[in-house]
Motif scaffolding. Structure first.
Motif, mmCIF file in Angstrom:
data_model
loop_
_atom_site.group_PDB
_atom_site.id
_atom_site.type_symbol
_atom_site.label_atom_id
_atom_site.label_comp_id
_atom_site.label_asym_id
_atom_site.label_seq_id
_atom_site.Cartn_x
_atom_site.Cartn_y
_atom_site.Cartn_z
ATOM 1 N N HIS A 200 3.037 -3.707 8.695
ATOM 2 C CA HIS A 200 3.668 -5.017 8.871
ATOM 3 C C HIS A 200 5.183 -4.873 8.906
ATOM 4 O O HIS A 200 5.751 -4.057 8.172
ATOM 5 N N SER A 201 5.814 -5.703 9.716
ATOM 6 C CA SER A 201 7.213 -6.026 9.500
ATOM 7 C C SER A 201 7.219 -7.241 8.583
ATOM 8 O O SER A 201 6.879 -8.354 9.001
ATOM 9 N N ALA A 202 7.590 -7.034 7.323
ATOM 10 C CA ALA A 202 7.628 -8.142 6.357
ATOM 11 C C ALA A 202 8.794 -9.079 6.635
ATOM 12 O O ALA A 202 8.873 -10.174 6.068
ATOM 13 N N THR A 203 9.689 -8.664 7.526
ATOM 14 C CA THR A 203 10.835 -9.468 7.938
ATOM 15 C C THR A 203 10.398 -10.777 8.579
ATOM 16 O O THR A 203 11.135 -11.760 8.550
ATOM 17 N N LYS A 204 9.202 -10.788 9.154
ATOM 18 C CA LYS A 204 8.754 -11.920 9.967
ATOM 19 C C LYS A 204 8.075 -12.985 9.082
ATOM 20 O O LYS A 204 8.688 -13.489 8.164
ATOM 21 N N LEU A 205 6.822 -13.296 9.319
ATOM 22 C CA LEU A 205 6.170 -14.391 8.602
ATOM 23 C C LEU A 205 6.020 -14.135 7.110
ATOM 24 O O LEU A 205 5.950 -15.075 6.318
ATOM 25 N N ILE A 206 5.947 -12.868 6.711
ATOM 26 C CA ILE A 206 5.785 -12.583 5.277
ATOM 27 C C ILE A 206 6.993 -13.096 4.499
ATOM 28 O O ILE A 206 6.841 -13.765 3.476
ATOM 29 N N ASP A 207 8.210 -12.831 4.989
ATOM 30 C CA ASP A 207 9.385 -13.486 4.393
ATOM 31 C C ASP A 207 9.374 -14.950 4.801
ATOM 32 O O ASP A 207 9.402 -15.847 3.963
ATOM 33 N N GLY A 208 9.347 -15.187 6.095
ATOM 34 C CA GLY A 208 9.169 -16.537 6.610
ATOM 35 C C GLY A 208 10.410 -17.398 6.623
ATOM 36 O O GLY A 208 10.348 -18.546 7.066
ATOM 37 N N GLY A 215 9.276 -3.701 5.374
ATOM 38 C CA GLY A 215 8.087 -3.221 6.063
ATOM 39 C C GLY A 215 7.104 -2.697 5.044
ATOM 40 O O GLY A 215 7.472 -2.398 3.898
ATOM 41 N N VAL A 216 5.837 -2.564 5.438
ATOM 42 C CA VAL A 216 4.831 -2.069 4.502
ATOM 43 C C VAL A 216 3.685 -1.447 5.296
ATOM 44 O O VAL A 216 3.376 -1.887 6.405
ATOM 45 N N ALA A 217 3.114 -0.384 4.736
ATOM 46 C CA ALA A 217 1.898 0.227 5.284
ATOM 47 C C ALA A 217 0.866 0.266 4.170
ATOM 48 O O ALA A 217 1.162 0.702 3.050
ATOM 49 N N VAL A 218 -0.341 -0.207 4.459
ATOM 50 C CA VAL A 218 -1.429 -0.181 3.475
ATOM 51 C C VAL A 218 -2.674 0.378 4.140
ATOM 52 O O VAL A 218 -2.832 0.312 5.369
ATOM 53 N N GLY A 219 -3.573 0.938 3.330
ATOM 54 C CA GLY A 219 -4.803 1.460 3.911
ATOM 55 C C GLY A 219 -5.500 2.458 3.013
ATOM 56 O O GLY A 219 -5.485 2.320 1.779
ATOM 57 N N ARG A 220 -6.109 3.481 3.640
ATOM 58 C CA ARG A 220 -6.838 4.509 2.915
ATOM 59 C C ARG A 220 -5.935 5.253 1.944
ATOM 60 O O ARG A 220 -4.829 5.661 2.287
ATOM 61 N N GLU A 221 -6.431 5.449 0.730
ATOM 62 C CA GLU A 221 -5.602 6.051 -0.325
ATOM 63 C C GLU A 221 -5.118 7.451 0.041
ATOM 64 O O GLU A 221 -3.971 7.799 -0.230
ATOM 65 N N ASP A 222 -5.968 8.265 0.667
ATOM 66 C CA ASP A 222 -5.559 9.632 1.005
ATOM 67 C C ASP A 222 -4.432 9.649 2.033
ATOM 68 O O ASP A 222 -3.494 10.454 1.935
ATOM 69 N N LEU A 223 -4.482 8.731 3.003
ATOM 70 C CA LEU A 223 -3.422 8.668 4.018
ATOM 71 C C LEU A 223 -2.134 8.091 3.441
ATOM 72 O O LEU A 223 -1.035 8.578 3.730
ATOM 73 N N ILE A 224 -2.258 7.050 2.625
ATOM 74 C CA ILE A 224 -1.072 6.439 2.006
ATOM 75 C C ILE A 224 -0.374 7.428 1.074
ATOM 76 O O ILE A 224 0.861 7.459 0.980
ATOM 77 N N ARG A 225 -1.153 8.260 0.400
ATOM 78 C CA ARG A 225 -0.569 9.293 -0.465
ATOM 79 C C ARG A 225 0.363 10.205 0.338
ATOM 80 O O ARG A 225 1.470 10.524 -0.103
ATOM 81 N N GLU A 226 -0.076 10.610 1.525
ATOM 82 C CA GLU A 226 0.753 11.474 2.370
ATOM 83 C C GLU A 226 1.996 10.725 2.861
ATOM 84 O O GLU A 226 3.093 11.297 2.926
ATOM 85 N N ILE A 227 1.818 9.449 3.220
ATOM 86 C CA ILE A 227 2.964 8.635 3.661
ATOM 87 C C ILE A 227 3.969 8.481 2.520
ATOM 88 O O ILE A 227 5.186 8.579 2.725
ATOM 89 N N TYR A 228 3.465 8.258 1.319
ATOM 90 C CA TYR A 228 4.336 8.141 0.134
ATOM 91 C C TYR A 228 5.150 9.416 -0.076
ATOM 92 O O TYR A 228 6.364 9.360 -0.304
#
Length: 386
Positions: A200-208, A215-228
């Motif tokens: 997501h770009s949180a800049t858009k509707l999430i802030d509103g 920005g944010v990325a969410v999903g599978r724990e193993d993939l997010i671990r690598e992104i982190y």
């Protein structure tokens, strides 16, 4: 606690000794340790603890946890901007020689990553058109690693079948990534349909309210671990202040998006009936080519309406010059209605052929419908079109 609105409001960091009702700001760059063993165990990740705000921070964790719960994800990481989330996700998961299959209609900066920067590292992208989605398998190569799409797309408002693409990704063992910015977690949860990562770009509707970037990325724990791990070493972390603002914004996301969608549908219906508008695209208009898919996977149609003005580029420029109330801006998802004419502004450096390839016709206008009284929005659009 499973209902969306309750999760958005009641997911909070642990209260401090001051028993505050609303989460405080944690404007600190770093955190302290009680002794040598506490410090060793914390850095060894044997215990959950904030070490440094580039890695994690209570405000950022609260925001990320909310988005993860809303999307039905296992984990997440928050970034300074939406593009930081997209770049970091790809940079983490791809190696030289890998291949991406992506819908052709993507955000301009994402397109630039795919066509200008990733080829430097021998990472190639093959685009498919939304109308050719059922033939996407012919674009998959032995070295394809990621299947990527936006839905609805920016700015052509195409809607792609998440369930279909989830099945294709699973069949070919691809990482399925969805940019869910236009829909927000309130209207659509791609993970239900097989997405591995949602960005997501949180800049858009999430802030509103057009206040902060995120920005944010969410999903599978193993993939997010690598992104982190990639992000903590390269430094695109979200600031605690922006996370605090965005977490508070999520408390009203559902009620705001409901009204945005209500207004947008009325605006779309008006535009569809106007003699100076050749075409109107909105996911919940029965005339939209993917109306049935939109109804299947989206709760409502979103706040973005695209329409084609008669008169091409000059018609679009003339329309912008006559706008009185609505804002002329490149942002979207704000409380204020925003109109943009991509052919004369954001995509003016592309040739006619290149613009048409990504669904940007000469008279296309993107309208981010805001929260003003819908009669006032329509009146402004009408006088500019008349």
């Amino acid at each position: 606690m499973e209902n969306f609105e309750t999760l958005a409001i009641r997911t909070q960091t642990e209260r401090t000794q001051f028993d505050e009702h609303s989460t405080p700001l944690y404007l600190t760059s770093s955190f302290i340790f009680q002794d040598a063993e506490d410090m060793r165990a914390s850095f060894a990740e044997e215990k959950p603890k904030n070490l440094y705000s580039r890695f994690s921070n209570p405000n950022v964790t609260e925001f990320t946890d909310k988005i993860a719960k809303m999307e039905g994800a296992e984990a997440g990481y928050a970034f300074a901007t939406g593009m930081a989330a997209i770049y970091s996700t790809f940079a983490t998961l791809l190696n030289a020689g890998d291949h991406i299959v992506s819908c052709q209609s993507v955000f301009g900066s994402t397109h630039t990553l795919f066509t200008k920067y990733f080829p430097k590292w021998n990472i190639e992208t093959t685009y498919f058109k939304a109308e050719d989605a059922e033939n996407v398998e012919k674009y998959i190569q032995p070295n394809t690693k990621i299947l990527y799409l936006e839905t609805p797309t920016n700015p052509a408002i195409e809607v792609l079948d998440l369930e279909f693409f989830g099945q294709i990704a699973k069949k070919h063992n691809l990482i399925f990534i969805v940019d869910n910015c236009f829909a927000t977690p309130y209207l659509q949860q791609p993970i239900k349909y097989g997405a591995d990562i949602v960005v997501h770009s949180a800049t858009k509707l999430i802030d509103g309210q057009g206040r902060v970037l995120g920005g944010v990325a969410v999903g599978r724990e193993d993939l997010i671990r690598e992104i982190y791990l990639f992000a903590r070493n390269t430094g695109p972390a979200m600031s605690p202040f922006n996370a605090w603002v965005l977490s508070k914004s999520l408390e009203t996301l559902a009620i705001r998006v409901e009204k945005h969608c209500e207004n947008a549908l009325k605006v779309a219906e008006f535009l569809e009936s106007h003699p100076n508008v050749e075409l109107t695209k909105y996911p919940f208009l029965p005339s939209h080519p993917s109306y049935e898919i939109a109804k299947k996977q989206m709760k409502l149609g979103g706040n973005i309406v695209a329409f084609e003005i008669k008169g091409g580029i000059e018609g679009g420029r003339n329309f912008l010059d006559k706008i009185k109330m609505c804002s002329l801006s490149a942002n979207l998802g704000d409380t204020r209605t925003i109109v943009t004419h991509p052919a004369s502004t954001t995509h003016s450096k592309l040739s006619d052929e290149e613009r048409n390839e990504v669904g940007i016709t000469a008279g296309l206008v993107r309208c981010s419908v805001g929260l003003e009284n819908v009669e006032d929005i329509i009146a402004d659009l009408k006088q500019a079109l008349d």
